[in-house]
Design a protein around this motif. Structure first.
Motif, PDB file in Angstrom:
ATOM      1  N   LYS A  81       0.824  -1.211   0.000  1.00 48.84           N
ATOM      2  CA  LYS A  81       0.000   0.000   0.000  1.00 48.84           C
ATOM      3  C   LYS A  81       0.857   1.259   0.000  1.00 48.84           C
ATOM      4  CE  LYS A  81      -4.218  -1.850   2.064  1.00 48.84           C
ATOM      5  NZ  LYS A  81      -5.184  -1.754   3.192  1.00 48.84           N
ATOM      6  N   SER A  85       0.812   4.041  -3.022  1.00 46.84           N
ATOM      7  CA  SER A  85       0.259   5.370  -2.751  1.00 46.84           C
ATOM      8  C   SER A  85       1.303   6.448  -2.465  1.00 46.84           C
ATOM      9  CB  SER A  85      -0.721   5.297  -1.575  1.00 46.84           C
ATOM     10  OG  SER A  85      -0.047   4.873  -0.390  1.00 46.84           O
ATOM     11  N   ALA A 113      -3.143   3.137  -7.206  1.00 46.86           N
ATOM     12  CA  ALA A 113      -2.941   3.924  -5.987  1.00 46.86           C
ATOM     13  C   ALA A 113      -4.229   4.127  -5.188  1.00 46.86           C
ATOM     14  CB  ALA A 113      -2.345   5.284  -6.341  1.00 46.86           C
ATOM     15  N   SER A 115      -6.912   5.887  -5.889  1.00 48.38           N
ATOM     16  CA  SER A 115      -7.256   7.308  -5.831  1.00 48.38           C
ATOM     17  C   SER A 115      -8.723   7.503  -5.466  1.00 48.38           C
ATOM     18  CB  SER A 115      -6.976   7.958  -7.196  1.00 48.38           C
ATOM     19  OG  SER A 115      -7.466   9.281  -7.229  1.00 48.38           O
ATOM     20  N   HIS A 162       0.090  10.157  -8.879  1.00 46.63           N
ATOM     21  CA  HIS A 162      -0.605   9.975  -7.604  1.00 46.63           C
ATOM     22  C   HIS A 162       0.035  10.792  -6.479  1.00 46.63           C
ATOM     23  CE1 HIS A 162       2.678   7.179  -7.853  1.00 46.63           C
ATOM     24  NE2 HIS A 162       2.581   6.851  -6.584  1.00 46.63           N
TER      25      HIS A 162
END
Length: 231
Positions: A81, A85, A113, A115, A162
């Motif tokens: 994660k 991200s 990611a 979003s 991102h």
């Protein structure tokens, strides 16, 4: 402000009955809005250090602190994660998906990611980032029609779409000619400053070092001093 800290990181591999220490207690501190370059001969450990810092492989010992947390003790899902991200990646080759357009490459990264932007907002963000890297006029093009330099610009756009905290760049100019290499490094430098990213760069090309803030020389799994590059 240090965003990323590597403390006494070691990496040992076993080849048959022989143990080889690839990294021998590395210390490293990375700051916002700065590019730190790792340089050294092939086999010096620079790419191994980058992949450990990026959570792509484990270390044998030590800590890698990102935003105050040790990623080396996190679960694989927690690290995944963070990579998706908070980290961005640029490699020697662009590794673009051949059946996706330039814009679709970036939209895919936003999905990876996770979003929270709406689709219309995502498209606006794609347009903004492509404009930053000078590729807005090629948003509907497929990778097969792009030059090597254009592909790398798209790869950089994909890496920052991102809004990552850290950009890992492993030999991003190695497959480019001199002019395109300087263009790509100018872009990485400008984006690092404009977006206040923390960039860790691995390169063997000494001409690219003029774009960095700090140079760390590696040899035989150790750092051999750090050089500050004045603006």
């Amino acid at each position: 402000m240090a965003v990323f800290t590597v403390d006494q990181v070691r990496k040992t591999i076993t080849n048959g009955q022989v143990k080889e220490e690839i990294l021998k207690g590395i210390n490293l501190s990375l700051r916002e809005g700065e590019i730190t370059a790792l340089v050294g001969a092939s086999g010096s450990g620079k790419s191994t250090l980058l992949t450990i810092a990026a959570g792509l492989q484990p270390a044998t010992d030590g800590t890698v602190l990102f935003e105050g947390k040790n990623i080396l003790t996190m679960s694989s899902e927690q690290v995944r994660k963070i990579r998706a991200s908070k980290f961005g990646f640029v490699f020697q080759f662009a590794h673009l998906v051949p059946f996706l357009t330039v814009a679709e490459q970036l939209m895919l990264m936003l999905d990876v990611a996770e979003s929270t932007l709406k689709k219309t907002e995502q498209k606006q963000e794609v347009d903004k980032i492509l404009n930053l890297v000078g590729m807005e006029h090629r948003k509907d093009a497929y990778p097969s029609s792009l030059s090597g330099g254009e592909k790398q610009r798209v790869a950089i756009a994909r890496a920052i779409i991102h809004q990552p905290k850290v950009l890992f760049a492993d030999e991003p100019t190695a497959s480019l000619d001199s002019r395109k290499s300087h263009d790509v490094m100018t872009l990485i430098r400008d984006l690092t400053k404009t977006l206040n990213i923390t960039t860790l760069l691995v390169t063997h090309d000494e001409e690219m070092l003029s774009y960095t803030d700090h140079i760390i020389k590696m040899s035989d799994g150790r750092t051999r001093g750090q050089v500050h590059c004045p603006a």
